[in-house]
Motif scaffolding. Structure first.
Motif, PDB file in Angstrom:
ATOM      1  N   PRO A 569       0.846  -1.210   0.000  1.00  0.00           N
ATOM      2  CA  PRO A 569       0.000   0.000   0.000  1.00  0.00           C
ATOM      3  C   PRO A 569       0.881   1.259   0.000  1.00  0.00           C
ATOM      4  CG  PRO A 569       0.001  -0.986   2.169  1.00  0.00           C
ATOM      5  CD  PRO A 569       0.804  -1.911   1.313  1.00  0.00           C
ATOM      6  N   ILE A 570       0.565   2.221  -0.887  1.00  0.00           N
ATOM      7  CA  ILE A 570       1.331   3.459  -1.049  1.00  0.00           C
ATOM      8  C   ILE A 570       0.370   4.635  -0.979  1.00  0.00           C
ATOM      9  CG2 ILE A 570       2.820   4.792  -2.600  1.00  0.00           C
ATOM     10  CD1 ILE A 570       3.812   2.189  -3.741  1.00  0.00           C
ATOM     11  N   VAL A 571       0.793   5.689  -0.261  1.00  0.00           N
ATOM     12  CA  VAL A 571       0.009   6.909  -0.117  1.00  0.00           C
ATOM     13  C   VAL A 571       0.656   7.997  -0.984  1.00  0.00           C
ATOM     14  CG1 VAL A 571      -0.932   8.614   1.479  1.00  0.00           C
ATOM     15  CG2 VAL A 571      -0.623   6.245   2.230  1.00  0.00           C
ATOM     16  N   VAL A 572      -0.173   8.704  -1.797  1.00  0.00           N
ATOM     17  CA  VAL A 572       0.297   9.776  -2.665  1.00  0.00           C
ATOM     18  C   VAL A 572      -0.394  11.067  -2.251  1.00  0.00           C
ATOM     19  CG1 VAL A 572       0.628  10.508  -5.042  1.00  0.00           C
ATOM     20  CG2 VAL A 572       0.511   8.090  -4.517  1.00  0.00           C
ATOM     21  N   TRP A 573       0.387  12.166  -2.109  1.00  0.00           N
ATOM     22  CA  TRP A 573      -0.129  13.500  -1.766  1.00  0.00           C
ATOM     23  C   TRP A 573       0.122  14.429  -2.937  1.00  0.00           C
ATOM     24  CZ3 TRP A 573      -2.426  14.470   3.009  1.00  0.00           C
ATOM     25  CH2 TRP A 573      -2.306  13.448   3.962  1.00  0.00           C
ATOM     26  N   ASP A 574      -0.871  15.261  -3.261  1.00  0.00           N
ATOM     27  CA  ASP A 574      -0.672  16.272  -4.299  1.00  0.00           C
ATOM     28  C   ASP A 574      -0.237  17.589  -3.662  1.00  0.00           C
ATOM     29  OD1 ASP A 574      -2.952  17.404  -3.202  1.00  0.00           O
ATOM     30  OD2 ASP A 574      -4.275  16.832  -4.859  1.00  0.00           O
ATOM     31  N   GLY A 575       0.034  18.586  -4.497  1.00  0.00           N
ATOM     32  CA  GLY A 575       0.508  19.875  -4.006  1.00  0.00           C
ATOM     33  C   GLY A 575      -0.544  20.949  -4.076  1.00  0.00           C
ATOM     34  N   GLY A 576      -1.810  20.584  -4.050  1.00  0.00           N
ATOM     35  CA  GLY A 576      -2.875  21.569  -4.155  1.00  0.00           C
ATOM     36  C   GLY A 576      -3.202  22.231  -2.833  1.00  0.00           C
ATOM     37  N   GLU A 577      -4.148  23.167  -2.921  1.00  0.00           N
ATOM     38  CA  GLU A 577      -4.639  23.867  -1.731  1.00  0.00           C
ATOM     39  C   GLU A 577      -6.136  23.664  -1.656  1.00  0.00           C
ATOM     40  OE1 GLU A 577      -3.071  25.346   0.609  1.00  0.00           O
ATOM     41  OE2 GLU A 577      -1.054  25.217  -0.209  1.00  0.00           O
ATOM     42  N   PRO A 578      -6.649  22.897  -0.686  1.00  0.00           N
ATOM     43  CA  PRO A 578      -5.864  22.100   0.271  1.00  0.00           C
ATOM     44  C   PRO A 578      -5.319  20.839  -0.403  1.00  0.00           C
ATOM     45  CG  PRO A 578      -8.181  21.695   0.600  1.00  0.00           C
ATOM     46  CD  PRO A 578      -8.099  22.757  -0.484  1.00  0.00           C
ATOM     47  N   ALA A 579      -4.274  20.244   0.220  1.00  0.00           N
ATOM     48  CA  ALA A 579      -3.668  19.038  -0.341  1.00  0.00           C
ATOM     49  C   ALA A 579      -4.565  17.835  -0.138  1.00  0.00           C
ATOM     50  CB  ALA A 579      -2.297  18.795   0.302  1.00  0.00           C
ATOM     51  N   LEU A 580      -4.635  16.983  -1.151  1.00  0.00           N
ATOM     52  CA  LEU A 580      -5.422  15.752  -1.096  1.00  0.00           C
ATOM     53  C   LEU A 580      -4.484  14.570  -1.269  1.00  0.00           C
ATOM     54  CD1 LEU A 580      -8.503  16.713  -3.318  1.00  0.00           C
ATOM     55  CD2 LEU A 580      -8.312  16.818  -0.827  1.00  0.00           C
ATOM     56  N   SER A 581      -4.895  13.429  -0.675  1.00  0.00           N
ATOM     57  CA  SER A 581      -4.084  12.220  -0.770  1.00  0.00           C
ATOM     58  C   SER A 581      -4.946  11.055  -1.219  1.00  0.00           C
ATOM     59  CB  SER A 581      -3.435  11.893   0.588  1.00  0.00           C
ATOM     60  OG  SER A 581      -4.446  11.590   1.550  1.00  0.00           O
ATOM     61  N   GLY A 582      -4.278  10.065  -1.772  1.00  0.00           N
ATOM     62  CA  GLY A 582      -4.945   8.852  -2.207  1.00  0.00           C
ATOM     63  C   GLY A 582      -4.061   7.649  -1.929  1.00  0.00           C
ATOM     64  N   THR A 583      -4.681   6.532  -1.548  1.00  0.00           N
ATOM     65  CA  THR A 583      -3.957   5.302  -1.224  1.00  0.00           C
ATOM     66  C   THR A 583      -4.218   4.274  -2.315  1.00  0.00           C
ATOM     67  OG1 THR A 583      -4.157   5.752   1.135  1.00  0.00           O
ATOM     68  CG2 THR A 583      -3.587   3.498   0.476  1.00  0.00           C
ATOM     69  N   SER A 584      -3.123   3.719  -2.833  1.00  0.00           N
ATOM     70  CA  SER A 584      -3.218   2.680  -3.861  1.00  0.00           C
ATOM     71  C   SER A 584      -2.404   1.476  -3.406  1.00  0.00           C
ATOM     72  CB  SER A 584      -2.683   3.181  -5.204  1.00  0.00           C
ATOM     73  OG  SER A 584      -3.423   4.295  -5.648  1.00  0.00           O
ATOM     74  N   THR A 585      -2.983   0.305  -3.525  1.00  0.00           N
ATOM     75  CA  THR A 585      -2.302  -0.938  -3.154  1.00  0.00           C
ATOM     76  C   THR A 585      -1.777  -1.600  -4.418  1.00  0.00           C
ATOM     77  OG1 THR A 585      -3.749  -1.229  -1.243  1.00  0.00           O
ATOM     78  CG2 THR A 585      -2.540  -3.167  -2.025  1.00  0.00           C
ATOM     79  N   LEU A 586      -0.450  -1.706  -4.497  1.00  0.00           N
ATOM     80  CA  LEU A 586       0.183  -2.309  -5.664  1.00  0.00           C
ATOM     81  C   LEU A 586       0.376  -3.794  -5.450  1.00  0.00           C
ATOM     82  CD1 LEU A 586       2.933   0.317  -6.556  1.00  0.00           C
ATOM     83  CD2 LEU A 586       0.577   0.195  -7.332  1.00  0.00           C
ATOM     84  N   THR A 587       0.207  -4.554  -6.479  1.00  0.00           N
ATOM     85  CA  THR A 587       0.424  -5.998  -6.456  1.00  0.00           C
ATOM     86  C   THR A 587       1.779  -6.293  -7.089  1.00  0.00           C
ATOM     87  OG1 THR A 587      -1.942  -6.427  -6.596  1.00  0.00           O
ATOM     88  CG2 THR A 587      -0.452  -8.237  -7.173  1.00  0.00           C
ATOM     89  N   LEU A 588       2.682  -6.910  -6.308  1.00  0.00           N
ATOM     90  CA  LEU A 588       4.021  -7.247  -6.790  1.00  0.00           C
ATOM     91  C   LEU A 588       4.070  -8.739  -7.063  1.00  0.00           C
ATOM     92  CD1 LEU A 588       4.297  -4.580  -5.015  1.00  0.00           C
ATOM     93  CD2 LEU A 588       6.718  -5.163  -4.863  1.00  0.00           C
ATOM     94  N   GLN A 589       4.340  -9.116  -8.273  1.00  0.00           N
ATOM     95  CA  GLN A 589       4.357 -10.522  -8.696  1.00  0.00           C
ATOM     96  C   GLN A 589       5.793 -10.972  -8.919  1.00  0.00           C
ATOM     97  OE1 GLN A 589       2.220 -11.348 -12.269  1.00  0.00           O
ATOM     98  NE2 GLN A 589       2.393 -13.555 -12.078  1.00  0.00           N
ATOM     99  N   VAL A 590       6.170 -12.077  -8.334  1.00  0.00           N
ATOM    100  CA  VAL A 590       7.509 -12.632  -8.464  1.00  0.00           C
ATOM    101  C   VAL A 590       7.568 -13.459  -9.748  1.00  0.00           C
ATOM    102  CG1 VAL A 590       9.267 -14.065  -7.383  1.00  0.00           C
ATOM    103  CG2 VAL A 590       7.781 -12.635  -5.968  1.00  0.00           C
ATOM    104  N   CYS A 591       8.579 -13.191 -10.547  1.00  0.00           N
ATOM    105  CA  CYS A 591       8.707 -13.868 -11.839  1.00  0.00           C
ATOM    106  C   CYS A 591      10.175 -14.200 -12.092  1.00  0.00           C
ATOM    107  CB  CYS A 591       8.205 -12.980 -12.984  1.00  0.00           C
ATOM    108  SG  CYS A 591       6.444 -12.612 -12.887  1.00  0.00           S
ATOM    109  N   PRO A 592      10.446 -15.310 -12.791  1.00  0.00           N
ATOM    110  CA  PRO A 592      11.821 -15.584 -13.231  1.00  0.00           C
ATOM    111  C   PRO A 592      12.240 -14.563 -14.285  1.00  0.00           C
ATOM    112  CG  PRO A 592      10.452 -17.556 -13.310  1.00  0.00           C
ATOM    113  CD  PRO A 592       9.527 -16.413 -13.102  1.00  0.00           C
ATOM    114  N   CYS A 593      13.484 -14.100 -14.195  1.00  0.00           N
ATOM    115  CA  CYS A 593      13.989 -13.094 -15.121  1.00  0.00           C
ATOM    116  C   CYS A 593      15.301 -13.573 -15.724  1.00  0.00           C
ATOM    117  CB  CYS A 593      14.195 -11.735 -14.435  1.00  0.00           C
ATOM    118  SG  CYS A 593      12.679 -11.037 -13.744  1.00  0.00           S
TER     119      CYS A 593
END
Length: 812
Positions: A569-593
């Motif tokens: 889970p990652i939280v992102v904040w913008d630079g507006g007035e007032p500042a707003l944030s949003g939380t996005s959950t990233l899925t990390l998949q393990v793969c042979p490389c």
């Protein structure tokens, strides 16, 4: 014509024939005379007999025959005669070649030649024949065959002709006298080298006094000055060609040359009248034609091209004029709007000038003309006029309903100044976001606006007079919706790929954020992990401070077999007035490389197996075979380590050998090949006298301390050098020993060695503390091997991994 000409020449021909018969030999030049001084006769045996005879040869005259001969008798051509002919008829003359026997016949006795047909020189000018003389009695040739020519003499029987007529020519008007127009050439089929039959003279039968012709060359020239195309343009000139140098009795032919006078600019433009009037309503549109004017020019093409211009400043400020290329008219257009209330009349001075002028005709006067045009402006009830051609307004999104956006203004341009009413054209806009005050022109919102949905609104405002509502004016109004910070930022990607060979501190992926809002100075984002939860042991996040963030691995290697998916889970904040944030959950998949970080595959194992196109039974059989092979390899390696080759010297090999034992054991206590107790205790070794080149039974059944045997107790220190010398003497005296020398090398290594043991017997059999990280740099072939030895995995799991790698290699 031909018959009369022939009759005129008859006296001359008669005289020629008379002279030819009477004095032919004296005044004609012989064409062939072959003197013969010897006669050669070929005998049967191949030899040649030479006969001496008197000199003789052909004698005949130059032969001519007139063409177009008319008469009942054959025309006499000439006579063949050999100097061997004595006039007794013993010589026979024979004629061959072109026309012999048909056109030309010969008297075999006299040699006279006659022409039996009327000949045409234009068809064939001469004939090539061959003459031969034989002895009538012996049929032997008296003269060799010789060639002569009969020429057909020309008479004037062909009139001159113009093969390509009639002709077409052109000459500019107003040309000077003697200007070359055209050259004609007539052809005559008669012989140009004989008489005047083909000598042609030219003359004009029709076309005077405008043109003349050179009688010898046939060049036609102008004979009259200042011929005007506008007065007469086309001329038909008839030319005659007569042979016999134009004398009486000559034949003639004629042709026609159609001569056209081309145009030159010798006429200036002229306006039909000097003053014109034009009515233009004040409602005329700018840029549209309001009238036209034309000057006449009698010339053609480019010589009649006229350029119009308005030469007074009053008229040029309000009107413009251009030339129509097709009609050569001056098209008058409006440059600025007319206003009856300000100015009611305009006066235009218009000039028409030829664009192409020839300096040699400048004496005819200036090639231009002027006219005056008076324009009357008509009064028209005009629609309202807006103060601006278009309006641009702005309002913030999410503004309250009824917020004022802006205002438009319009007025009646007429003198009565009628009141104006405003309204929005709803037929062009289905959604009604705005309304307008009918009297003041103020525009307000009727709905809440969303910039992300529609950042611009285009509406059309109309205005009409209260006294005349049918007169409408339109103006475009553009409303820009300004942005407010009402949307939280979001991560662009939802899924991240993690390579199994990732290292601590390695950047897995760089992520960025998006925001539907619009920032005037650019979007500014900050990133962080979700607070209030335990620290993630696998990954961490670094804010790059450039609107991006990097996901970094915190531990070494990831196994897809252990865990395939991770959530971050990652939280992102913008630079507006007032500042707003949003939380996005990233899925990390393990793969042979691969070694360069390129993803090799991310499909599940069942998908891989099914994609190979093999049945379940075949896959089980392949796996069993692989397991059996692995077991055999492991057993073979184990036996290879435990088994040592005994020292067996063949009894049949009687060569001197140096036997080297390159083996490594547990030290001095591990001696399989030889018993070195004798070196430590010579006295005790006396009891065990056996052949030293055969492994002792005790050493044969015991492999040293590494194989479960115990070292003998510590022996007393003895004089080894003395012991070796003693053994050397015994070996020399022993008659039952081998018949060659044997060198035994005892490599001392064990507990007392300062370098330590490199034997694998005492190596740990379970886990290794060795670092296998260097295998990562060897490329993709050793990557899986590095992962197996780098992870804490049991033997069964490693075997399964090896089987999986083998299967993947088969599939690829």
């Amino acid at each position: 014509m031909r018959i009369s000409t022939t009759f005129c020449l008859c006296p001359v021909l008669v005289c020629l024939c008379f002279l030819q018969k009477c004095y032919g030999v004296s005044h004609h030049v012989p064409t062939s005379k072959v003197p013969i001084t010897k006669n050669h006769t070929k005998l049967a045996n191949g030899e040649t007999e030479v006969h001496h005879r008197p000199k003789r040869g052909w004698i005949w005259n130059q032969f001519f025959v007139l063409e177009e001969h008319i008469g009942p008798d054959a025309q006499y051509v000439g006579k063949l005669h050999s100097n061997s002919d004595k006039g007794d008829g013993s010589v026979r003359y024979i004629l061959s070649g072109e026309g012999a026997g048909s056109i030309f016949i010969i008297n075999e006795v006299t040699g006279d030649i006659h022409a039996t047909e009327s000949l045409d020189r234009e068809r064939k000018a001469h004939y090539v024949l061959h003459a031969q003389a034989f002895d009538r009695n012996t049929e032997k040739p008296l003269e060799p065959k010789s060639e002569f020519i009969i020429k057909v003499q020309d008479i004037n029987d062909n009139a001159p002709k113009f093969p390509d007529g009639p002709f077409v020519a052109a000459v500019p008007e107003m040309s000077q006298v003697g200007t070359s127009v055209y050259q004609v050439t007539a052809s005559d089929a008669d012989d140009p080298t004989y008489g005047n039959s083909a000598r042609v003279v030219y003359s004009i039968l029709q076309g005077q006094p405008y043109f003349s012709i050179d009688p010898k060359t046939g060049v036609i020239r102008t004979a009259l000055a200042n011929m005007d195309r506008e007065a007469r343009e086309h001329y038909a000139v008839v030319i005659q060609a007569k042979d016999m140098a134009g004398s009486v009795g000559g034949l003639s032919g004629s042709t026609t040359i159609n001569i056209t006078l081309t145009d030159v600019n010798d006429n200036p433009p002229k306006f039909p009248q000097k003053n014109y009037q034009l009515y233009v309503p004040e409602s005329a549109q700018v840029g549209k034609p309001v009238g036209k004017i034309k000057a006449n020019d009698e010339d053609l093409g480019v010589n009649a091209a006229i350029k119009y211009s308005i030469i007074n400043s009053e008229g040029a400020a309000m009107f413009s004029i251009a030339t129509d290329r097709d009609t050569r008219e001056g098209i008058i257009s409006l440059k600025k709007p007319l206003n009856y209330e300000r100015k009611k009349t305009y006066t235009l001075h218009i000039e028409g000038v030829n664009t192409h002028v020839e300096p040699r005709f400048s004496y005819l006067g200036p090639f231009k003309d002027t006219a005056t045009l008076k324009i009357t402006v008509g009064d028209v009830d005009e629609p309202p006029v807006f103060s601006m051609d278009y309006y641009i307004m702005d309002v913030y999104e999410n503004a309250r309903i009824g917020t004022e956006v802006g205002a438009v203004t319009a007025r009646d341009p007429d003198s009565k100044n009628s009141p104006v009413r405003y309204f929005i054209n709803l037929s062009e806009h289905g959604d009604k976001y705005f309304n307008i005050d009918m009297d003041s022109g103020v525009i307000k919102t009727t709905q809440s606006l969303d910039r992300e949905d529609m950042p611009w609104h285009n509406i059309t405002v109309m205005a009409s007079e209260v006294d005349n509502p049918s007169l409408l004016s339109h103006v475009p109004v553009t409303v820009q919706v300004l942005d407010v910070n009402d949307n939280p930022p979001e991560i662009k990607t939802d899924e991240v790929v993690v390579c199994e060979s990732s290292r601590p501190g390695q950047v897995i992926q760089t992520i960025a954020a998006v925001d539907k809002d619009d920032f005037a100075n650019g979007q500014r984002f900050s990133f962080s992990l979700l607070s209030g939860i335990p620290v993630n042991p696998n990954f961490t996040l670094k804010d790059n401070e450039d609107n991006t963030a990097s996901i970094i691995a915190r531990r070494r290697r990831f196994s897809r077999l252990v865990q395939e998916l991770y959530e971050l889970p990652i939280v992102v904040w913008d630079g507006g007035e007032p500042a707003l944030s949003g939380t996005s959950t990233l899925t990390l998949q393990v793969c042979p490389c691969q070694w360069n970080g390129k993803v090799q595959t991310c499909q599940d194992e069942r998908g891989l197996l099914s994609s190979a196109g093999l049945s379940t039974g075949a896959l089980i059989a392949i796996l069993l075979c692989i397991v059996i092979l692995l077991v055999i390899v492991v057993l073979f390696i184990t036996l290879r380590r435990s088994k040592k080759e005994p020292l067996i010297i063949s009894e049949e090999d009687v060569r001197e050998n140096v036997v080297t034992y390159d083996d490594e054991g547990g030290g001095e206590e591990d001696t399989e090949a030889f018993d070195i107790i004798a070196l430590r205790n010579p006295a005790a070794a006396e009891e065990l006298k056996f052949r030293r080149d055969v492994r002792p039974e005790a050493a044969r059944h015991c492999g040293g301390p590494a194989r479960g045997c115990h070292s003998p107790p510590e022996l007393d220190q003895v004089n080894v050098q003395k012991f070796i010398k003693q053994r050397l003497v015994e070996a020399d005296m022993d008659t039952g020993g081998p018949p060659y020398d044997s060198l035994q090398t005892y490599a001392y290594e064990g507990q007392g060695s300062p370098t330590g043991s490199i034997s694998s017997l005492d190596s740990p059999g379970t886990h290794s503390e060795q670092d296998y990280n260097y295998l990562d740099d060897w490329g993709p072939e050793f990557q899986k091997l590095a992962e197996l030895y780098g992870e804490d995995m049991d033997v069964a799991e490693k075997i399964f991994s090896l089987v999986y790698i083998f299967y993947c290699s088969i599939k690829s």
